[in-house]
Design an enzyme around this catalytic site. Structure first.
Site: not given
Ligand code: BV8
Length: 237
Positions: A93-94, A111, A138, A180, A205, A223
């Site tokens: 997700q990082n 993500h 761009c 979480s 966790n 961790a």
């Protein structure tokens, strides 16, 4: 003796795996969401309301990546990928690049990534390691004020979901590290795995997550301590 029962391993990681590298988590005390309103900096509505403020938020996060290093947890997952006989997929997700820098190759950034920017007009994705502003055209279609962080905001579709769901259905070991369990669809992955009915599920966790009761095994601790120890149990010390 290493536990060689498992073939296909899927590993979900969240901000907690990068905490000991010095990157702030989101929901811990003094976390990012205690300083910023998620709606303002991590939604498309917030971006289109105030693009300069959202660029500034992500420029700050991107700049902080210059001074951090992978920690033993990132390195242990890269070792697992290198030494495990079967498939190892990290779904993070990082938006930092610490898994890559530790050596993980079979990796999905569901993500997105801070070191990438995307054109809203032509969808071109470019490597981006400096500050991003509206003034930057761009590099592909030269549209002005069209570049945004290549990051998935709330309400946006996470990336490579088909690949992720296929891996969840096929795995026989699912690890959830440093998250979480607040953000979906990632927080629902353990239920996908349980539905497929063939995998052992482990939460590693600092403290019990929202979804702790859904895991067959829970290992609580930092961790950089618990992940290398768990990898040792799979591929030997
Ligand atoms: C989606 C990029 C549809 C941001 C992020 C209403 C409208 C629209 C959507 C929704 C809605 N209601 C609910 C939703 C779904 C929504 C959601 O879940 N909202 C939550 C708030 C309820 N999700 C979405 O919108 C997602 N998209 O749903 O699209 C869809 C769905 C399915 C299929 C197709 C389409 C998009 C979500 C992505 C948002 N973007 N990041 C940016 O950077 O700008 S989310 C953000 O939270 C980060 O990615 C972060 O990784 C993620 C999850 O947080 P965690 O990683 O878990 O971090 P946290 O701080 O919470 O926890 C850290 C943990 O680590 C703690 O447990 C702590 O104890 C532990 N820890 C700390 N230190 C250590 C440690 N562990 C070990 N060692 C340590 N040292």
């Amino acid at each position: 003796m290493p536990d060689t029962r498992h073939r296909n391993i899927v590993i979900l990681t969240g901000a907690g795996i990068s905490a000991e590298s010095g990157i702030a988590t989101f929901r811990d005390k003094d976390g990012i969401w205690s300083k910023y309103d998620l709606e303002e900096v991590a939604t498309p509505e917030g971006f289109y309301r105030n693009p300069d403020f959202v660029h500034e938020f992500h420029n700050g996060l991107r700049e902080s990546l210059q001074t951090v290093e992978p920690n033993p947890a990132h390195r242990a997952l890269a070792r697992l990928e290198a030494e495990h006989a079967g498939e190892v997929l990290v779904v993070t997700q990082n938006v930092d690049d610490l898994h890559e820098r530790a050596g993980s190759r079979n990796l999905v950034h569901m993500h997105g990534e801070l070191y990438k920017a995307r054109c809203d007009r032509c969808m071109h994705v470019a490597e981006w390691r400096t500050a991003l502003t509206r003034a930057v055209p761009c590099p592909a279609c030269e549209a002005s004020a069209a570049m945004r962080p290549h990051v998935v905001w709330f309400g946006e579709m996470p990336m490579e979901m088909d690949r992720i769901y296929a891996a969840l259905a096929a795995c026989d070991l699912f690890l959830s590290i440093g998250t979480s369990g607040n953000v979906y669809p990632a927080a629902g992955f353990v239920e996908e795995v349980r539905r497929a009915g063939q995998a052992h599920t482990v939460e590693l966790n600092l403290e019990p997550s929202e979804g702790v009761s859904l895991f067959a095994e829970t290992i609580h601790g930092p961790a950089s301590t618990v992940v290398p120890a768990y990898v040792d149990s799979l591929v030997g010390a």
